[in-house]
Design a protein around this motif. Structure first.
Motif: not given
Length: 340
Positions: A3-13, A15-20, A44-48, A50-56
Motif C-alpha cells: 500500500y501507499r500510506v500517508v502519516i499526517v502529523g508524523a512529528t507528534g507523539n 504520529g511517531h508511534e504510528m510509524l513505529n 526527519e522521522v524514523s520508519f523502521g 529508514r529515515t523520512l523527511k516530512t513533507q508539507d
C-alpha cells in the motif's frame, strides 16, 4: 503488492508511534509519506531502518495514495481529511471530529470489525478516544456472554494524552518541587499535575460532566450497544504514559468471576494478569510499549445481583491511538482493499 500510506502529523507523539507500529507489525508498505505542518517541514522521522523527511501537508496531493492515518487535531483534520477522502485516499482519523458522524464508522478491530464496510459513505474511518478504546476491548466479550446493562468507570489517565506539552509540564513541575526557586505554574492543566490528580479532562458540559466523560458514553454505545448505560469520571494523573481504568459492570445475566477470567484470557487484544497477591496485577509503567490491553483484579461485585469489577491498563499512545489506527489499516487492507 503493498500500500501507499500517508502519516499526517508524523512529528507528534502519536504520529511517531504510528510509524513505529507500522514497521514493527511489518505492514505491507510500497511507499510511505510523512506529513507535517510547514513549521516542521524537512524534519526527519524514523520508519523502521529508514529515515523520512516530512513533507508539507498544505500542498500534498493525496491522489493515488491508498490510506492516510491522521494524527492531528480536529481543526487541521477538518481541512485536510475531506481533501484526502475526495482524492480517493481512505482516511483513518485519530481526532474526535468524525467519531459521532452516523456516516463514519467508529472502529476497534477486536470489537466491531464488520463496521469497516461503512467507510465508503465518506471514505473516512474514525479512531475512538483513548480511554474508550481499551475499555471496549474488555467489555465486548463479556457483553456477548451476559449482556451488559450498566457500566461505572473511573479513569486514571496519563499526561501523554495531552501530547508533548502535557509530558513536559509534568516533568518540569516535578523537577520544580525539589527546587523551590524554580516556579512552574500550570499552563496545560488547570491545576498542578505533579504529585496531584485532576478530576477534569476536556471542557465541562451543562450537566456537570466533562466532554471526555461524554465521549466514553457516546462511543461505547456506538461501538458495542446503544442500550448500555454508562457513567464515567475521568481523572488526569501524574503518569507519563499508560491509562488505567477501574470498571464496574452490571449484567443482565449472572457471570461468575472465574468464567469471566477465562473469557477475557481467550479474547483478542487482552492479556489477563490476575493473581491475588502483592504485585499480582499490572500498572501503567509495565504496559508501556506493549500492544495488549491488560486486565487484573477480576472479582465479583456482591452489592448488586449480577456485578463484576475489573482493572484495565493500556499504553494510550498505542492501543488508545496509534496501534488501533494501524489495526484499522490492517483490517481495511484485509477486508476491503485486498492488496497486501
Amino acid at each position: 503488492m503493498g500500500y501507499r500510506v500517508v502519516i499526517v502529523g508524523a512529528t507528534g507523539n502519536v504520529g511517531h508511534e504510528m510509524l513505529n507500529i507500522l514497521a514493527e507489525r511489518q505492514f505491507p508498505v510500497d511507499e510511505i509519506a510523512a506529513l507535517a505542518s510547514r513549521r516542521s517541514l524537512g524534519t526527519e522521522v524514523s520508519f523502521g531502518d529508514r529515515t523520512l523527511k516530512t513533507q508539507d501537508l498544505d500542498t500534498f496531493d493525496f491522489t493515488g495514495w491508498d490510506m492516510a492515518l491522521f494524527a492531528v487535531g480536529s481543526d487541521a483534520t477538518k481541512i485536510y481529511a475531506p481533501k484526502a477522502a475526495k482524492a480517493g485516499c481512505v482516511v483513518i482519523d485519530n481526532s474526535s471530529l468524525y467519531r459521532y458522524d452516523p456516516d463514519v464508522p467508529l472502529i476497534v478491530p477486536e470489537v466491531n470489525p464488520e463496521a469497516v464496510h461503512g467507510y465508503s459513505k465518506k471514505n473516512i474511518i474514525a479512531n475512538p478516544n483513548c480511554s474508550t478504546a481499551q475499555m471496549v476491548v474488555a467489555l465486548k466479550p463479556l457483553h456477548d456472554r451476559a449482556t451488559i446493562k450498566r457500566v461505572v468507570v473511573s479513569t486514571y489517565q496519563s499526561v501523554s494524552g495531552s501530547g508533548k506539552e502535557g509530558i513536559d509540564e509534568l516533568w518540569d513541575q516535578t523537577k520544580a518541587i525539589y527546587n523551590p526557586t524554580d516556579e512552574r505554574p500550570p499552563k496545560v492543566y488547570p491545576k498542578q499535575i505533579a504529585f496531584n490528580v485532576i478530576p477534569h479532562i476536556d471542557v465541562f458540559l451543562e450537566d456537570g460532566s466533562t466532554k471526555e466523560e461524554w465521549k466514553m458514553v457516546a462511543e461505547t454505545k456506538k461501538i458495542i450497544d446503544p442500550a448500555i448505560k454508562l457513567t464515567a469520571t475521568c481523572v488526569r494523573v501524574p503518569v507519563f504514559v499508560g491509562h488505567s481504568e477501574a470498571i464496574n459492570i452490571e449484567f443482565e445475566d449472572f457471570l461468575d468471576e472465574e468464567e469471566a477470567r477465562d473469557i477475557l484470557r481467550e479474547s483478542p487484544g487482552l492479556m489477563v494478569i490476575d493473581k491475588r497477591e502483592d504485585g499480582g496485577y499490572v500498572t501503567p509503567v509495565e504496559c508501556v510499549g506493549d500492544f495488549a490491553t491488560f486486565i487484573s483484579r477480576i472479582r465479583q461485585d456482591t452489592t448488586i445481583e449480577n456485578g463484576l469489577n475489573i482493572w484495565c491498563v493500556s499504553d494510550n499512545l498505542r492501543k488508545g491511538a496509534a496501534l488501533n489506527a494501524v489495526q484499522i489499516a490492517e483490517l481495511l487492507g484485509r477486508e476491503v482493499l485486498k492488496k497486501g
